[in-house]
Write a protein that holds these residues in place. Structure first.
Motif, PDB file in Angstrom:
ATOM      1  N   LEU A  86       0.868  -1.286  -0.042  1.00 37.27           N
ATOM      2  CA  LEU A  86      -0.098   0.090  -0.078  1.00 37.27           C
ATOM      3  C   LEU A  86       0.777   1.247   0.011  1.00 37.27           C
ATOM      4  O   LEU A  86       0.419   2.307  -0.430  1.00 37.27           O
ATOM      5  CB  LEU A  86      -0.911  -0.054   1.194  1.00 37.27           C
ATOM      6  N   TRP A  87       2.231   1.150   0.646  1.00 35.15           N
ATOM      7  CA  TRP A  87       2.906   2.542   0.703  1.00 35.15           C
ATOM      8  C   TRP A  87       3.814   2.586  -0.307  1.00 35.15           C
ATOM      9  O   TRP A  87       4.104   1.577  -1.148  1.00 35.15           O
ATOM     10  CB  TRP A  87       3.496   2.491   2.124  1.00 35.15           C
ATOM     11  N   VAL A 100      11.251   6.851  -6.470  1.00 35.91           N
ATOM     12  CA  VAL A 100      10.146   6.431  -5.767  1.00 35.91           C
ATOM     13  C   VAL A 100      10.090   4.862  -5.761  1.00 35.91           C
ATOM     14  O   VAL A 100      10.321   4.340  -7.143  1.00 35.91           O
ATOM     15  CB  VAL A 100       8.928   6.965  -6.333  1.00 35.91           C
ATOM     16  N   PHE A 101       9.841   4.388  -4.646  1.00 39.36           N
ATOM     17  CA  PHE A 101      10.033   2.681  -4.751  1.00 39.36           C
ATOM     18  C   PHE A 101       8.801   2.148  -3.946  1.00 39.36           C
ATOM     19  O   PHE A 101       8.104   2.919  -3.217  1.00 39.36           O
ATOM     20  CB  PHE A 101      11.332   2.299  -3.781  1.00 39.36           C
ATOM     21  N   ASP A 102       8.421   1.013  -4.161  1.00 37.79           N
ATOM     22  CA  ASP A 102       7.520   0.620  -3.651  1.00 37.79           C
ATOM     23  C   ASP A 102       7.848  -0.434  -2.401  1.00 37.79           C
ATOM     24  O   ASP A 102       6.805  -0.644  -1.368  1.00 37.79           O
ATOM     25  CB  ASP A 102       6.638  -0.521  -4.594  1.00 37.79           C
ATOM     26  N   GLU A 149      10.520   9.323   2.772  1.00 32.76           N
ATOM     27  CA  GLU A 149       9.260   9.710   3.212  1.00 32.76           C
ATOM     28  C   GLU A 149       8.224   8.541   2.640  1.00 32.76           C
ATOM     29  O   GLU A 149       8.343   8.240   1.579  1.00 32.76           O
ATOM     30  CB  GLU A 149       8.500  11.110   2.419  1.00 32.76           C
ATOM     31  N   GLN A 150       7.651   7.977   3.585  1.00 31.46           N
ATOM     32  CA  GLN A 150       6.692   6.850   3.471  1.00 31.46           C
ATOM     33  C   GLN A 150       5.346   7.836   3.155  1.00 31.46           C
ATOM     34  O   GLN A 150       4.678   8.525   4.156  1.00 31.46           O
ATOM     35  CB  GLN A 150       6.355   6.077   4.648  1.00 31.46           C
ATOM     36  N   ARG A 151       4.619   7.681   2.035  1.00 32.97           N
ATOM     37  CA  ARG A 151       3.184   8.029   1.768  1.00 32.97           C
ATOM     38  C   ARG A 151       2.535   7.090   1.070  1.00 32.97           C
ATOM     39  O   ARG A 151       2.846   5.953   0.545  1.00 32.97           O
ATOM     40  CB  ARG A 151       3.681   9.243   0.990  1.00 32.97           C
ATOM     41  N   LEU A 152       1.315   7.372   0.943  1.00 30.28           N
ATOM     42  CA  LEU A 152       0.249   6.541   0.146  1.00 30.28           C
ATOM     43  C   LEU A 152       0.508   7.129  -1.400  1.00 30.28           C
ATOM     44  O   LEU A 152       0.581   8.343  -1.487  1.00 30.28           O
ATOM     45  CB  LEU A 152      -1.279   6.958   0.527  1.00 30.28           C
ATOM     46  N   PRO A 153       0.160   6.108  -2.251  1.00 33.89           N
ATOM     47  CA  PRO A 153       0.198   6.555  -3.635  1.00 33.89           C
ATOM     48  C   PRO A 153      -0.899   7.374  -4.079  1.00 33.89           C
ATOM     49  O   PRO A 153      -1.871   7.440  -3.367  1.00 33.89           O
ATOM     50  CB  PRO A 153       0.049   5.160  -4.225  1.00 33.89           C
ATOM     51  N   TRP A 154      -0.566   8.114  -5.147  1.00 36.77           N
ATOM     52  CA  TRP A 154      -1.581   8.987  -5.652  1.00 36.77           C
ATOM     53  C   TRP A 154      -3.004   8.476  -5.850  1.00 36.77           C
ATOM     54  O   TRP A 154      -4.138   9.127  -5.815  1.00 36.77           O
ATOM     55  CB  TRP A 154      -1.186   9.884  -6.643  1.00 36.77           C
ATOM     56  N   TRP A 155      -3.195   7.097  -6.335  1.00 39.55           N
ATOM     57  CA  TRP A 155      -4.256   6.582  -6.673  1.00 39.55           C
ATOM     58  C   TRP A 155      -5.113   5.919  -5.712  1.00 39.55           C
ATOM     59  O   TRP A 155      -6.199   5.746  -5.974  1.00 39.55           O
ATOM     60  CB  TRP A 155      -3.848   5.480  -7.769  1.00 39.55           C
ATOM     61  N   VAL A 156      -4.517   6.336  -4.353  1.00 41.64           N
ATOM     62  CA  VAL A 156      -5.452   5.634  -3.215  1.00 41.64           C
ATOM     63  C   VAL A 156      -6.317   6.850  -2.680  1.00 41.64           C
ATOM     64  O   VAL A 156      -5.872   7.748  -2.624  1.00 41.64           O
ATOM     65  CB  VAL A 156      -4.456   5.010  -2.205  1.00 41.64           C
TER      66      VAL A 156
END
Length: 58
Positions: free
Chosen positions: A2-3, A25-27, A51-58
């Motif tokens: 998810l991140w 950017v990595f998964d 930085e850990q973040r949610l992808p833009w499509w979530v």
């Protein structure tokens, strides 16, 4: 997963401000850590932030 993990390089800008430059950017967190380890071999003075973040499509 998810991140997503974004690797930034911190730099000093004009008038002492801190600027960020997005490198990759990595998964997967371990891939981001491996990239930072290799990046620091060639730029030992670099200041790196992950930085850990949610992808833009979530």
């Amino acid at each position: 997963m998810l991140w997503e993990y974004v690797v930034y390089e911190m730099r000093k800008g004009l008038f002492g401000r801190v600027k960020e430059r997005k490198l990759r950017v990595f998964d997967i967190r371990s891939d981001a850590d491996r990239f930072v380890t290799n990046y620091r071999k060639f730029n030992p003075d670099a200041t790196i932030r992950i930085e850990q973040r949610l992808p833009w499509w979530v």
